[in-house]
Design a protein around this motif. Structure first.
Motif, short mmCIF file in Angstrom:
data_model
loop_
_atom_site.label_atom_id
_atom_site.label_comp_id
_atom_site.label_asym_id
_atom_site.label_seq_id
_atom_site.Cartn_x
_atom_site.Cartn_y
_atom_site.Cartn_z
N UNK A 1 127.57 95.15 128.35
CA UNK A 1 126.57 94.39 127.99
C UNK A 1 125.97 93.72 127.35
N UNK A 2 125.94 92.50 127.09
CA UNK A 2 125.07 91.79 126.23
C UNK A 2 123.56 91.36 126.74
N UNK A 3 122.48 91.88 127.02
CA UNK A 3 121.34 90.92 127.03
C UNK A 3 120.25 89.76 125.98
N UNK A 4 120.54 88.69 126.42
CA UNK A 4 120.02 88.38 125.74
C UNK A 4 118.71 87.95 125.93
N UNK A 5 117.46 87.95 126.44
CA UNK A 5 116.16 87.92 126.68
C UNK A 5 115.01 88.04 125.93
N UNK A 6 114.02 86.80 125.20
CA UNK A 6 112.93 87.11 124.43
C UNK A 6 111.52 87.49 125.22
N UNK A 7 111.69 87.79 125.75
CA UNK A 7 110.34 88.69 126.89
C UNK A 7 110.75 90.38 126.70
N UNK A 8 110.23 91.21 126.06
CA UNK A 8 110.91 92.54 126.60
C UNK A 8 110.55 93.09 127.24
N UNK A 9 109.69 93.13 127.79
CA UNK A 9 109.16 93.18 129.76
C UNK A 9 110.92 93.09 130.39
N UNK A 10 111.08 91.31 130.49
CA UNK A 10 112.48 91.09 130.94
C UNK A 10 113.46 92.19 130.07
N UNK A 11 113.58 92.00 129.28
CA UNK A 11 114.48 92.74 128.48
C UNK A 11 114.48 94.71 128.99
N UNK A 12 113.43 95.11 129.71
CA UNK A 12 113.62 96.64 129.75
C UNK A 12 114.06 96.83 131.26
N UNK B 1 119.33 91.96 122.32
CA UNK B 1 118.91 90.63 122.12
C UNK B 1 117.46 89.80 122.09
N UNK B 2 116.38 89.53 121.00
CA UNK B 2 115.76 89.27 121.59
C UNK B 2 115.09 87.29 121.09
N UNK C 1 119.71 83.10 118.84
CA UNK C 1 120.49 83.75 117.64
C UNK C 1 120.74 84.77 117.42
N UNK C 2 120.18 86.16 117.69
CA UNK C 2 120.15 86.90 117.85
C UNK C 2 121.64 87.46 118.62
N UNK C 3 121.84 86.95 119.98
CA UNK C 3 122.08 86.96 120.80
C UNK C 3 123.88 86.91 120.57
N UNK C 4 123.81 85.77 119.58
CA UNK C 4 125.56 85.30 119.08
C UNK C 4 125.57 85.90 118.43
N UNK C 5 124.97 86.32 117.01
CA UNK C 5 125.59 87.69 116.25
C UNK C 5 126.57 88.92 117.01
N UNK C 6 125.43 88.90 117.85
CA UNK C 6 125.54 90.58 119.06
C UNK C 6 127.27 90.59 119.41
N UNK D 1 124.00 88.22 129.36
CA UNK D 1 122.63 88.57 130.53
C UNK D 1 122.09 87.31 129.07
N UNK D 2 122.17 86.30 129.86
CA UNK D 2 121.33 85.07 128.85
C UNK D 2 120.31 84.33 129.57
N UNK D 3 118.70 85.07 128.84
CA UNK D 3 118.09 83.92 129.55
C UNK D 3 117.65 82.81 129.16
N UNK D 4 117.53 82.02 129.99
CA UNK D 4 117.32 80.39 129.51
C UNK D 4 116.48 79.48 128.43
N UNK D 5 115.32 79.71 128.79
CA UNK D 5 114.67 78.97 127.72
C UNK D 5 113.54 80.05 126.32
N UNK D 6 114.15 80.60 125.52
CA UNK D 6 113.66 80.77 124.38
C UNK D 6 113.41 80.54 123.43
N UNK D 7 112.16 80.70 122.41
CA UNK D 7 111.77 79.82 121.40
C UNK D 7 113.44 79.74 119.86
N UNK D 8 113.25 78.52 119.35
CA UNK D 8 114.24 79.14 118.15
C UNK D 8 115.98 78.55 118.15
#
Length: 240
Positions: free
Chosen positions: A3-14, A33-34, A37-42, A52-59
């Protein structure tokens, strides 16, 4: 299972890491992945991973990342986990889901049990799981009377931001006549009377749009959707 977690908030990732481990004891590897872009590569490196993908992330936001992942591997199972259920995000997700894909859209306000049930339903049983609030927005978007096509919705956002007809045509790569025809249909759907305006060749913004902004926003956009649209407009203006 991976399972790949793509989330820019470290607390939410945890939190997601713990939720995945609790809901999916058969999961052997959890990758984090934070950014989109990192999520795509992983996702590319771990081709069998569910996401599991967050929707609002910078970049690079979750919709853009999911589009790339699904383009490369349409059978990927993705659970979108977001604070937002507004039409901009619901439409964005609906546009990119491949036919037959197992996916979900669960709000971050959902209970722990709801999230765990969604994880098992999507990643183990290949079922789609959509929160009630999100599904309600989907049904609204698809409604024949007050629903809007994707092109109409984009133009409506542009008008709410104050773009002139000519600027919308340029931004959306449409003819001026096409934009004006679509606007006419929008005004009829919204029951908004629109007087003629001075849409000069070199004008990007006009006062006419501001006169109908409130009426349209009440029926369609919330503050967060408008805020994101303004950010996207700023990026477009920089590119000119």
């Amino acid at each position: 299972m991976k399972v790949l977690i793509v989330e820019d908030d470290p607390l939410h990732r945890s939190y997601l890491h713990e939720a995945v481990c609790a809901a999916l004891p058969e999961c052997e590897t959890v990758i984090e992945a934070e950014s989109g872009t990192a999520g795509e590569k992983l996702a590319r490196d771990h081709r069998s991973a569910h996401v599991v993908m967050d929707l609002q992330m910078s970049n690079r936001n979750g919709i853009e990342a999911a589009r790339t992942i699904w383009k490369e591997r349409p059978d990927t199972r993705i659970l979108f986990w977001s604070n937002y259920s507004d039409e901009a995000y619901v439409r964005g997700v609906s546009r990119i889901v491949p036919d037959g894909a197992a996916y979900g859209y669960v709000l971050k306000s959902a209970s722990d049990e709801r999230l765990r049930l969604a994880l098992r339903s999507i990643f183990v049983e290949a079922q789609c799981v959509i929160d009630r609030e999100v599904r309600g927005m989907q049904q609204k978007s698809l409604g024949q009377t007050k629903g809007f096509s994707d092109t109409e919705y984009e133009i409506l956002v542009d008008i709410a931001l104050g773009l002139t007809d000519r600027a919308i045509a340029r931004r959306r790569h449409l003819s001026l006549r096409s934009v004006q025809n679509r606007l006419q249909h929008l005004y009829e759907k919204l029951d908004v009377y629109q007087a003629a305006s001075d849409d000069h060749e070199d004008s990007r913004f006009n006062l006419r749009a501001r006169a109908v902004t409130v009426a349209m926003l009440r029926k369609l956009l919330n503050y967060s959707a408008l805020e994101r649209a303004e950010s996207e407009l700023a990026e477009w203006l920089k590119s000119l």
